[in-house]
Enzyme design. Structure first.
Site, PDB file in Angstrom:
ATOM      1  N   ASP A  43       0.900  -1.118  -0.090  1.00  0.00           N
ATOM      2  CA  ASP A  43      -0.096   0.025  -0.116  1.00  0.00           C
ATOM      3  C   ASP A  43       0.912   1.146   0.035  1.00  0.00           C
ATOM      4  O   ASP A  43       1.961   1.319   0.490  1.00  0.00           O
ATOM      5  CB  ASP A  43      -0.903   0.269   1.229  1.00  0.00           C
ATOM      6  N   TYR A 161     -11.717   6.797 -15.141  1.00  0.00           N
ATOM      7  CA  TYR A 161     -11.907   5.594 -14.236  1.00  0.00           C
ATOM      8  C   TYR A 161     -12.586   4.323 -14.993  1.00  0.00           C
ATOM      9  O   TYR A 161     -11.879   3.179 -14.897  1.00  0.00           O
ATOM     10  CB  TYR A 161     -12.822   5.997 -13.283  1.00  0.00           C
TER      11      TYR A 161
HETATM   12  P1  NAP Z   1      -9.902   2.483  -0.618  1.00  0.00           P
HETATM   13  O1  NAP Z   1     -10.722   2.354   0.694  1.00  0.00           O
HETATM   14  O2  NAP Z   1      -9.469   3.888  -0.988  1.00  0.00           O
HETATM   15  O3  NAP Z   1      -8.527   1.666  -0.842  1.00  0.00           O
HETATM   16  C1  NAP Z   1      -7.853   1.702  -1.686  1.00  0.00           C
HETATM   17  C2  NAP Z   1      -6.128   1.492  -1.198  1.00  0.00           C
HETATM   18  O4  NAP Z   1      -5.476   1.717  -2.391  1.00  0.00           O
HETATM   19  C3  NAP Z   1      -5.888   2.704  -0.156  1.00  0.00           C
HETATM   20  O5  NAP Z   1      -5.334   2.065   0.670  1.00  0.00           O
HETATM   21  C4  NAP Z   1      -4.793   3.358  -1.258  1.00  0.00           C
HETATM   22  O6  NAP Z   1      -3.808   4.232  -0.385  1.00  0.00           O
HETATM   23  C5  NAP Z   1      -4.416   2.218  -2.151  1.00  0.00           C
HETATM   24  N1  NAP Z   1      -3.561   2.892  -3.133  1.00  0.00           N
HETATM   25  C6  NAP Z   1      -4.119   3.527  -4.017  1.00  0.00           C
HETATM   26  N2  NAP Z   1      -3.000   3.882  -4.741  1.00  0.00           N
HETATM   27  C7  NAP Z   1      -2.138   3.015  -4.646  1.00  0.00           C
HETATM   28  C8  NAP Z   1      -0.776   3.154  -5.290  1.00  0.00           C
HETATM   29  N3  NAP Z   1      -0.607   3.874  -6.450  1.00  0.00           N
HETATM   30  N4  NAP Z   1      -0.121   2.084  -4.754  1.00  0.00           N
HETATM   31  C9  NAP Z   1      -0.266   1.446  -3.695  1.00  0.00           C
HETATM   32  N5  NAP Z   1      -1.591   1.562  -3.042  1.00  0.00           N
HETATM   33  C10 NAP Z   1      -2.362   2.496  -3.567  1.00  0.00           C
HETATM   34  O7  NAP Z   1     -10.658   2.005  -1.688  1.00  0.00           O
HETATM   35  P2  NAP Z   1     -11.734   0.625  -2.055  1.00  0.00           P
HETATM   36  O8  NAP Z   1     -13.251   1.250  -2.145  1.00  0.00           O
HETATM   37  O9  NAP Z   1     -11.351  -0.357  -0.957  1.00  0.00           O
HETATM   38  O10 NAP Z   1     -11.299   0.111  -3.411  1.00  0.00           O
HETATM   39  C11 NAP Z   1     -10.447  -0.947  -3.742  1.00  0.00           C
HETATM   40  C12 NAP Z   1     -10.744  -1.274  -5.302  1.00  0.00           C
HETATM   41  O11 NAP Z   1     -12.073  -1.589  -5.464  1.00  0.00           O
HETATM   42  C13 NAP Z   1     -10.319   0.058  -5.975  1.00  0.00           C
HETATM   43  O12 NAP Z   1      -9.772  -0.477  -7.284  1.00  0.00           O
HETATM   44  C14 NAP Z   1     -11.727   0.341  -6.555  1.00  0.00           C
HETATM   45  O13 NAP Z   1     -11.523   1.279  -7.589  1.00  0.00           O
HETATM   46  C15 NAP Z   1     -12.614  -0.703  -6.521  1.00  0.00           C
HETATM   47  N6  NAP Z   1     -13.882  -0.684  -6.468  1.00  0.00           N
HETATM   48  C16 NAP Z   1     -14.430  -0.165  -5.344  1.00  0.00           C
HETATM   49  C17 NAP Z   1     -15.854   0.044  -5.509  1.00  0.00           C
HETATM   50  C18 NAP Z   1     -16.592   0.626  -4.142  1.00  0.00           C
HETATM   51  O14 NAP Z   1     -17.824   0.900  -4.058  1.00  0.00           O
HETATM   52  N7  NAP Z   1     -15.804   1.095  -2.854  1.00  0.00           N
HETATM   53  C19 NAP Z   1     -16.542  -0.164  -6.527  1.00  0.00           C
HETATM   54  C20 NAP Z   1     -16.148  -0.512  -7.620  1.00  0.00           C
HETATM   55  C21 NAP Z   1     -14.671  -0.784  -7.553  1.00  0.00           C
HETATM   56  P3  NAP Z   1      -4.111   5.400  -0.094  1.00  0.00           P
HETATM   57  O15 NAP Z   1      -5.551   5.408   1.172  1.00  0.00           O
HETATM   58  O16 NAP Z   1      -2.920   5.917   0.976  1.00  0.00           O
HETATM   59  O17 NAP Z   1      -4.315   6.556  -1.172  1.00  0.00           O
END
Ligand code: NAP
Length: 258
Positions: A43, A161
């Site tokens: 991360d 996105y």
């Molecule tokens: P989240 O809570 O923001 O978690 C994402 C994690 O990825 C964070 O810890 C972030 O670190 C880390 N990250 C971002 N950029 C990075 C990089 N360049 N290198 C290493 N780590 C990085 O988001 P989430 O909702 O769990 O999303 C997880 C995945 O599911 C994503 O790919 C998202 O697009 C996908 N998704 C989510 C949803 C939803 O409804 N939540 C729906 C569809 C798809 P920081 O916090 O330090 O930036």
């Protein structure tokens, strides 16, 4: 977290989970560890990755946290070398780190487009290229790419996105065809609305239109998804039982996109 089963279905496996310190990635890291895998949470936020690993270890699992920006090829290579050194060769890879993007297409600047493509798609390319040789050597591997339901039907005001996530789906299908004969499966889970820090940040910024409650009302199972819902599907795809499932888009969305 649920108790770690060291003799569970993923015993003896080493898993890399990107974005493993928050939201969906944290739930996936926790669940893979509960099923017996040794897990590396990669991360941007190294302290949060360490905390994720500490929580898994406190429950009897095996884990490390590594600070890395997965868009940085050298960083990914260094992190995977550390995984090999500390846990063993990884044969499960979950590309989950992601960056959202909102706004009108005609105001989308090239830097934003490039950063979103870099984090969501090019980082997936890096991680696959660096981890796959370990899977090929083991003649066994599992890649699960966390894409997005928005890429299945398109989503206005999210062009970068959605394009990046559609790219993940294409990469998934191509790698499944290329590596199936090596005992490696490659699948993608496009989540629907999942209750994570990213979703709540987007809601607070007013980016989700009518908001989470309205999304729940139009979701057939009438609830928001939980990170554990995505983790359960990921853990299934990582098992030996799932060896005949590859190149697939496994929707986990409460019935929103069928
Ligand atoms: P989240 O809570 O923001 O978690 C994402 C994690 O990825 C964070 O810890 C972030 O670190 C880390 N990250 C971002 N950029 C990075 C990089 N360049 N290198 C290493 N780590 C990085 O988001 P989430 O909702 O769990 O999303 C997880 C995945 O599911 C994503 O790919 C998202 O697009 C996908 N998704 C989510 C949803 C939803 O409804 N939540 C729906 C569809 C798809 P920081 O916090 O330090 O930036």
């Amino acid at each position: 977290m649920s108790a770690v089963d060291r003799d569970g279905p993923l015993a003896g496996k080493v898993a890399v989970v990107t974005g493993g310190a928050s939201g969906i990635g944290l739930a996936i890291a926790t669940r893979l560890a509960a099923d017996g895998a040794a897990v590396a949470a990669l991360d941007l936020d190294g302290a949060a990755a360490d905390a994720a690993a500490a929580a898994i270890k406190a429950d009897g699992g095996d884990a490390i946290g590594l600070a890395v920006d997965v868009t940085n090829r050298a960083g990914v290579e260094g992190a995977v070398a550390a995984v090999v050194d500390q846990l063993g060769a990884p044969t499960i890879l979950v590309n989950n780190a992601g960056l959202p993007q909102f706004g009108p297409f005609l105001k989308l600047d090239l830097d934003t487009w490039q950063r979103v493509i870099d984090v969501n798609l090019t980082a997936t390319f890096h991680c696959c290229q660096v981890v796959l040789p370990h899977m090929v050597a083991a003649e066994w591997g599992r890649i699960v790419n966390i894409s997005s339901s928005s890429a299945q039907g398109g989503q206005q005001l999210m062009a970068a996105y959605v394009s990046s996530k559609a790219g993940m789906i294409g990469l998934t299908k191509s790698l499944a065809l290329e590596f199936g004969r090596k005992g490696i499966t490659v699948n993608t889970i496009p989540p629907g609305f999942i209750d994570t820090p990213m979703l709540r940040r987007s809601e607070a910024e007013g980016q989700l239109g009518p908001g989470v409650d309205a999304a729940i009302a139009s979701t057939p199972v009438r609830r928001i998804g939980l990170p554990e819902d995505i983790a359960a599907a990921t853990a299934f795809l990582a098992r030996d039982d799932a060896s005949y499932i590859t190149g697939q888009i496994i929707g986990v969305n409460g019935g929103r996109n069928t």
